[in-house]
Design a protein around this motif. Structure first.
Motif, PDB file in Angstrom:
ATOM      1  N   GLU A  84       0.822  -1.210   0.000  1.00 54.43           N
ATOM      2  CA  GLU A  84       0.000   0.000   0.000  1.00 54.43           C
ATOM      3  C   GLU A  84       0.859   1.266   0.000  1.00 54.43           C
ATOM      4  O   GLU A  84       0.558   2.233  -0.700  1.00 54.43           O
ATOM      5  N   LEU A  85       1.942   1.246   0.778  1.00 54.88           N
ATOM      6  CA  LEU A  85       2.837   2.402   0.824  1.00 54.88           C
ATOM      7  C   LEU A  85       3.581   2.568  -0.492  1.00 54.88           C
ATOM      8  O   LEU A  85       3.749   3.681  -0.991  1.00 54.88           O
ATOM      9  N   LYS A  86       4.014   1.456  -1.083  1.00 50.38           N
ATOM     10  CA  LYS A  86       4.690   1.525  -2.381  1.00 50.38           C
ATOM     11  C   LYS A  86       3.767   2.123  -3.441  1.00 50.38           C
ATOM     12  O   LYS A  86       4.208   2.891  -4.293  1.00 50.38           O
ATOM     13  N   LEU A  87       2.487   1.767  -3.369  1.00 50.82           N
ATOM     14  CA  LEU A  87       1.529   2.324  -4.321  1.00 50.82           C
ATOM     15  C   LEU A  87       1.344   3.823  -4.102  1.00 50.82           C
ATOM     16  O   LEU A  87       1.298   4.603  -5.058  1.00 50.82           O
ATOM     17  N   LEU A  88       1.231   4.231  -2.844  1.00 50.82           N
ATOM     18  CA  LEU A  88       1.095   5.658  -2.543  1.00 50.82           C
ATOM     19  C   LEU A  88       2.309   6.456  -3.001  1.00 50.82           C
ATOM     20  O   LEU A  88       2.172   7.594  -3.466  1.00 50.82           O
ATOM     21  N   MET A  89       3.488   5.861  -2.872  1.00 49.34           N
ATOM     22  CA  MET A  89       4.725   6.538  -3.258  1.00 49.34           C
ATOM     23  C   MET A  89       5.027   6.365  -4.751  1.00 49.34           C
ATOM     24  O   MET A  89       6.042   6.851  -5.235  1.00 49.34           O
ATOM     25  N   ALA A  90       4.165   5.671  -5.461  1.00 55.18           N
ATOM     26  CA  ALA A  90       4.306   5.428  -6.903  1.00 55.18           C
ATOM     27  C   ALA A  90       5.637   4.751  -7.242  1.00 55.18           C
ATOM     28  O   ALA A  90       6.278   5.078  -8.238  1.00 55.18           O
ATOM     29  N   THR A  91       6.035   3.791  -6.404  1.00 59.43           N
ATOM     30  CA  THR A  91       7.282   3.070  -6.663  1.00 59.43           C
ATOM     31  C   THR A  91       7.042   1.687  -7.249  1.00 59.43           C
ATOM     32  O   THR A  91       7.983   0.925  -7.428  1.00 59.43           O
ATOM     33  N   MET A  92       5.799   1.358  -7.531  1.00 59.12           N
ATOM     34  CA  MET A  92       5.511   0.086  -8.190  1.00 59.12           C
ATOM     35  C   MET A  92       4.359   0.256  -9.163  1.00 59.12           C
ATOM     36  O   MET A  92       3.603   1.214  -9.092  1.00 59.12           O
ATOM     37  N   ASP A  93       4.248  -0.683 -10.051  1.00 63.69           N
ATOM     38  CA  ASP A  93       3.272  -0.642 -11.128  1.00 63.69           C
ATOM     39  C   ASP A  93       1.863  -0.886 -10.582  1.00 63.69           C
ATOM     40  O   ASP A  93       1.523  -2.007 -10.204  1.00 63.69           O
ATOM     41  N   ARG A  94       1.062   0.155 -10.540  1.00 72.47           N
ATOM     42  CA  ARG A  94      -0.294   0.047  -9.993  1.00 72.47           C
ATOM     43  C   ARG A  94      -1.156  -0.916 -10.795  1.00 72.47           C
ATOM     44  O   ARG A  94      -1.967  -1.650 -10.234  1.00 72.47           O
ATOM     45  N   ARG A  95      -0.992  -0.909 -12.099  1.00 74.15           N
ATOM     46  CA  ARG A  95      -1.787  -1.797 -12.937  1.00 74.15           C
ATOM     47  C   ARG A  95      -1.466  -3.260 -12.640  1.00 74.15           C
ATOM     48  O   ARG A  95      -2.358  -4.088 -12.525  1.00 74.15           O
ATOM     49  N   LEU A  96      -0.169  -3.577 -12.491  1.00 74.05           N
ATOM     50  CA  LEU A  96       0.222  -4.948 -12.164  1.00 74.05           C
ATOM     51  C   LEU A  96      -0.381  -5.376 -10.835  1.00 74.05           C
ATOM     52  O   LEU A  96      -0.921  -6.479 -10.708  1.00 74.05           O
ATOM     53  N   VAL A  97      -0.311  -4.508  -9.842  1.00 75.68           N
ATOM     54  CA  VAL A  97      -0.871  -4.832  -8.531  1.00 75.68           C
ATOM     55  C   VAL A  97      -2.375  -5.068  -8.644  1.00 75.68           C
ATOM     56  O   VAL A  97      -2.901  -6.060  -8.131  1.00 75.68           O
ATOM     57  N   ALA A  98      -3.072  -4.175  -9.327  1.00 75.81           N
ATOM     58  CA  ALA A  98      -4.525  -4.304  -9.463  1.00 75.81           C
ATOM     59  C   ALA A  98      -4.902  -5.579 -10.220  1.00 75.81           C
ATOM     60  O   ALA A  98      -5.770  -6.340  -9.775  1.00 75.81           O
ATOM     61  N   GLU A  99      -4.245  -5.829 -11.337  1.00 76.16           N
ATOM     62  CA  GLU A  99      -4.588  -7.000 -12.152  1.00 76.16           C
ATOM     63  C   GLU A  99      -4.299  -8.312 -11.425  1.00 76.16           C
ATOM     64  O   GLU A  99      -5.129  -9.227 -11.427  1.00 76.16           O
ATOM     65  N   THR A 100      -3.119  -8.414 -10.799  1.00 78.61           N
ATOM     66  CA  THR A 100      -2.791  -9.673 -10.126  1.00 78.61           C
ATOM     67  C   THR A 100      -3.667  -9.872  -8.894  1.00 78.61           C
ATOM     68  O   THR A 100      -4.052 -11.007  -8.594  1.00 78.61           O
ATOM     69  N   THR A 101      -4.008  -8.799  -8.208  1.00 75.99           N
ATOM     70  CA  THR A 101      -4.885  -8.912  -7.036  1.00 75.99           C
ATOM     71  C   THR A 101      -6.266  -9.398  -7.445  1.00 75.99           C
ATOM     72  O   THR A 101      -6.805 -10.348  -6.861  1.00 75.99           O
ATOM     73  N   ILE A 102      -6.833  -8.771  -8.453  1.00 81.83           N
ATOM     74  CA  ILE A 102      -8.176  -9.162  -8.907  1.00 81.83           C
ATOM     75  C   ILE A 102      -8.174 -10.588  -9.436  1.00 81.83           C
ATOM     76  O   ILE A 102      -9.057 -11.387  -9.106  1.00 81.83           O
ATOM     77  N   LEU A 103      -7.169 -10.925 -10.242  1.00 79.77           N
ATOM     78  CA  LEU A 103      -7.101 -12.293 -10.774  1.00 79.77           C
ATOM     79  C   LEU A 103      -6.938 -13.322  -9.657  1.00 79.77           C
ATOM     80  O   LEU A 103      -7.596 -14.364  -9.669  1.00 79.77           O
ATOM     81  N   ASP A 104      -6.060 -13.052  -8.696  1.00 80.81           N
ATOM     82  CA  ASP A 104      -5.880 -13.979  -7.576  1.00 80.81           C
ATOM     83  C   ASP A 104      -7.187 -14.185  -6.813  1.00 80.81           C
ATOM     84  O   ASP A 104      -7.566 -15.315  -6.500  1.00 80.81           O
ATOM     85  N   ILE A 105      -7.888 -13.104  -6.515  1.00 81.57           N
ATOM     86  CA  ILE A 105      -9.140 -13.212  -5.762  1.00 81.57           C
ATOM     87  C   ILE A 105     -10.190 -13.985  -6.558  1.00 81.57           C
ATOM     88  O   ILE A 105     -10.846 -14.890  -6.030  1.00 81.57           O
ATOM     89  N   LEU A 106     -10.331 -13.664  -7.848  1.00 80.72           N
ATOM     90  CA  LEU A 106     -11.337 -14.353  -8.661  1.00 80.72           C
ATOM     91  C   LEU A 106     -10.998 -15.827  -8.853  1.00 80.72           C
ATOM     92  O   LEU A 106     -11.883 -16.688  -8.762  1.00 80.72           O
TER      93      LEU A 106
END
Length: 184
Positions: A86-108
């Motif tokens: 969450e902190l990495k996302l706020l600081m824009a140090t990681m790919d937000r799209r990758l985090v969102a896509e892998t999170t959604i895919l993992d949950i589904l």
């Protein structure tokens, strides 16, 4: 398992008593599911690259040879520092799209599983299990390594204050209906 593990040591965690379980405990749960239901295929949902690296060795000394399934992406991106995702996302140090896509895919994908072995103190794990129940219309077999499933992780609510005191209150949202509670 993953970046949230160090947070479990925090006395202000959202669920005191929750902790990050060793992967061996998950495997023991999967062995129990195999004993009961004959399953041997496991979807591994983690942001911890070391867990994925361990998978071939897990089958080495076991009678049960699990078939491991996981999303193919570089998990080292998640563990490149001690910062929470969450902190990495706020600081824009990681790919937000990758985090969102892998999170959604993992949950589904996790919600499509025939059985679940996980921690239901995790909002991630609880959401996947609740989606599974909603999609299937019944509770699939599950083993929770920490807390039993509840119809709401939010009731009762625990409030943690800066002076380290804790107060528990029943949620006071009159529009919320908890299907786990019976009325007389």
């Amino acid at each position: 398992h993953g970046d949230s593990c160090p947070k479990w040591q925090d006395s202000h965690s959202h669920l005191p008593g929750a902790k990050c379980e060793a992967f061996e405990r998950y495997v023991e749960g999967m062995e129990e599911m195999h004993r009961r239901y004959g399953v041997a295929r496991a979807f591994v949902c983690t942001d911890d690259a070391s867990i994925i690296d361990q998978l071939p060795a897990v089958n080495a000394n076991r009678q049960i040879q699990f078939e491991w399934v996981h999303l193919p992406f570089d998990r080292a991106l998640f563990s490149a520092s001690d910062w929470a995702i969450e902190l990495k996302l706020l600081m824009a140090t990681m790919d937000r799209r990758l985090v969102a896509e892998t999170t959604i895919l993992d949950i589904l994908l996790m919600s499509e599983a025939d059985y679940v072995v996980g921690t239901l103190s995790s909002h991630f794990g609880a959401l996947a299990y609740e989606l599974s129940v909603a999609n299937k219309g019944y509770h699939p077999p599950y083993i929770s390594l920490d807390f039993p499933w509840r119809s709401s992780l939010l009731s009762p609510v625990s409030y943690y204050y800066q002076n380290a005191s804790t107060e528990e209150r029943v949620e006071l949202n009159p529009s919320r209906r908890d299907f786990g509670q019976r009325t007389s």
